[in-house]
Design a protein around this motif. Structure first.
Motif, mmCIF file in Angstrom:
data_model
loop_
_atom_site.group_PDB
_atom_site.id
_atom_site.type_symbol
_atom_site.label_atom_id
_atom_site.label_comp_id
_atom_site.label_asym_id
_atom_site.label_seq_id
_atom_site.Cartn_x
_atom_site.Cartn_y
_atom_site.Cartn_z
ATOM 1 N N LEU A 1 13.939 2.903 0.540
ATOM 2 C CA LEU A 1 13.239 2.060 -0.433
ATOM 3 C C LEU A 1 12.072 2.818 -1.054
ATOM 4 C CD1 LEU A 1 12.977 -0.669 -1.828
ATOM 5 C CD2 LEU A 1 11.604 -1.445 0.115
ATOM 6 N N ARG A 2 11.318 3.536 -0.227
ATOM 7 C CA ARG A 2 10.202 4.334 -0.763
ATOM 8 C C ARG A 2 10.699 5.344 -1.781
ATOM 9 N NH1 ARG A 2 8.717 4.852 4.788
ATOM 10 N NH2 ARG A 2 7.140 3.303 5.270
ATOM 11 N N LYS A 3 11.821 5.981 -1.464
ATOM 12 C CA LYS A 3 12.394 6.983 -2.380
ATOM 13 C C LYS A 3 12.772 6.348 -3.713
ATOM 14 C CE LYS A 3 15.796 10.679 -2.409
ATOM 15 N NZ LYS A 3 16.882 11.328 -1.682
ATOM 16 N N LYS A 4 13.327 5.154 -3.661
ATOM 17 C CA LYS A 4 13.752 4.471 -4.885
ATOM 18 C C LYS A 4 12.583 4.058 -5.756
ATOM 19 C CE LYS A 4 18.278 2.962 -3.568
ATOM 20 N NZ LYS A 4 19.173 3.628 -4.502
ATOM 21 N N VAL A 5 11.427 3.764 -5.135
ATOM 22 C CA VAL A 5 10.269 3.391 -5.942
ATOM 23 C C VAL A 5 9.396 4.608 -6.249
ATOM 24 C CG1 VAL A 5 10.220 0.967 -5.256
ATOM 25 C CG2 VAL A 5 8.849 2.625 -3.981
ATOM 26 N N GLY A 6 9.894 5.790 -5.898
ATOM 27 C CA GLY A 6 9.214 7.018 -6.293
ATOM 28 C C GLY A 6 8.084 7.441 -5.396
ATOM 29 N N ARG A 7 8.057 6.929 -4.167
ATOM 30 C CA ARG A 7 7.008 7.316 -3.217
ATOM 31 C C ARG A 7 7.627 8.148 -2.103
ATOM 32 N NH1 ARG A 7 1.972 4.796 -3.475
ATOM 33 N NH2 ARG A 7 1.594 6.423 -1.964
ATOM 34 N N SER B 1 23.518 -3.657 1.466
ATOM 35 C CA SER B 1 23.274 -4.995 2.013
ATOM 36 C C SER B 1 22.561 -4.939 3.365
ATOM 37 C CB SER B 1 24.594 -5.741 2.149
ATOM 38 O OG SER B 1 24.394 -6.981 2.769
ATOM 39 N N HIS B 2 22.991 -4.056 4.242
ATOM 40 C CA HIS B 2 22.395 -3.948 5.580
ATOM 41 C C HIS B 2 20.926 -3.555 5.486
ATOM 42 C CE1 HIS B 2 22.133 -3.176 9.886
ATOM 43 N NE2 HIS B 2 21.562 -2.011 9.593
ATOM 44 N N ASP B 3 20.619 -2.536 4.665
ATOM 45 C CA ASP B 3 19.232 -2.084 4.504
ATOM 46 C C ASP B 3 18.370 -3.202 3.922
ATOM 47 O OD1 ASP B 3 20.014 0.373 5.440
ATOM 48 O OD2 ASP B 3 19.827 1.417 3.521
ATOM 49 N N GLU C 1 0.799 -1.214 0.000
ATOM 50 C CA GLU C 1 0.000 0.000 0.000
ATOM 51 C C GLU C 1 0.833 1.266 0.000
ATOM 52 O OE1 GLU C 1 -2.678 -0.451 3.262
ATOM 53 O OE2 GLU C 1 -3.666 -2.173 2.338
ATOM 54 N N LYS C 2 1.989 1.247 0.631
ATOM 55 C CA LYS C 2 2.826 2.439 0.703
ATOM 56 C C LYS C 2 3.834 2.508 -0.434
ATOM 57 C CE LYS C 2 1.438 4.190 4.685
ATOM 58 N NZ LYS C 2 0.786 5.464 4.801
ATOM 59 N N LEU C 3 4.412 1.368 -0.774
ATOM 60 C CA LEU C 3 5.453 1.372 -1.798
ATOM 61 C C LEU C 3 4.865 1.369 -3.202
ATOM 62 C CD1 LEU C 3 8.006 -1.082 -0.227
ATOM 63 C CD2 LEU C 3 8.080 1.397 -0.258
ATOM 64 N N ILE C 4 3.767 0.681 -3.376
ATOM 65 C CA ILE C 4 3.081 0.704 -4.664
ATOM 66 C C ILE C 4 1.663 1.168 -4.393
ATOM 67 C CG2 ILE C 4 4.479 -0.951 -5.940
ATOM 68 C CD1 ILE C 4 2.782 -3.151 -5.089
ATOM 69 N N LYS C 5 1.013 1.643 -5.390
ATOM 70 C CA LYS C 5 -0.240 2.368 -5.189
ATOM 71 C C LYS C 5 -1.390 1.511 -4.690
ATOM 72 C CE LYS C 5 0.789 6.148 -8.208
ATOM 73 N NZ LYS C 5 1.929 6.124 -8.946
ATOM 74 N N GLN C 6 -1.435 0.227 -5.015
ATOM 75 C CA GLN C 6 -2.544 -0.622 -4.607
ATOM 76 C C GLN C 6 -1.998 -1.971 -4.139
ATOM 77 O OE1 GLN C 6 -4.786 -0.892 -8.180
ATOM 78 N NE2 GLN C 6 -5.690 1.127 -7.962
#
Length: 169
Positions: free
Chosen positions: A161-167, A120-122, A84-89
């Motif tokens: 991760l959110r930043k990388k997927v554009g959210r 790697s850690h993230d 829901e947060k990383l992708i729209k649905q």
């Protein structure tokens, strides 16, 4: 029969209905209540040596049940974050037209690719907490870091991760 096995069977017989009903009221789902009940008695077995003679057994078991219910709810909430947060649905395929399924699979692949670009850690901390459902304590033990550091690093890794997927959020 082993003493602990006999003891856990007696505890289960005496208190499984109480745990199940508590979990059912907490979740309003028979399946989740069954899962919580099973997980609770697995924890009771592991923690049996912590039970003090004078301690109220029912209260002790219901405290474990409450903590288990909270943990399971938190894990489900974390899993929903990925969809829901990383992708729209959310990624659900039942009753969805094939083109939509393909689109959702492509979105999931985008999340997986973004995950692979993280350090790697993230990546490890996100995999442990979100994909493998490890507790904060288990994740800390796996990574050899403190529980506080797990919490902080997990929050930061999710933000990256959110930043990388554009959210943004």
């Amino acid at each position: 029969m082993h003493k602990n096995q006999l003891q856990i069977e007696q505890l289960y017989d005496a208190y499984h209905r109480d745990v199940y009903h508590f979990a059912l009221y907490y979740t309003n789902s028979k399946q989740e209540a069954e899962d919580i009940t099973q997980e609770t008695f697995l924890k009771v077995l592991k923690q049996l040596h912590h039970l003090k003679d004078g301690e109220k057994v029912k209260t002790w078991i219901l405290t474990i049940a409450r903590n288990t219910a909270v943990d399971i709810h938190r894990k489900q909430k974390i899993k929903r974050l990925l969809t829901e947060k990383l992708i729209k649905q959310p990624i659900l395929t039942e009753g969805i037209e094939p083109p939509t399924i393909v689109e959702k699979n492509e979105q999931w692949q985008m999340v997986q690719q973004a995950l692979m670009t993280l350090k790697s850690h993230d990546r490890t901390i996100i995999i442990c907490r979100m994909l493998k459902d490890y507790t904060i304590q288990e994740t800390a033990a796996i990574l050899g870091i403190s529980e506080v550091k797990v919490r902080v690093d997990f929050h930061r890794a999710m933000a990256r991760l959110r930043k990388k997927v554009g959210r943004k959020n």
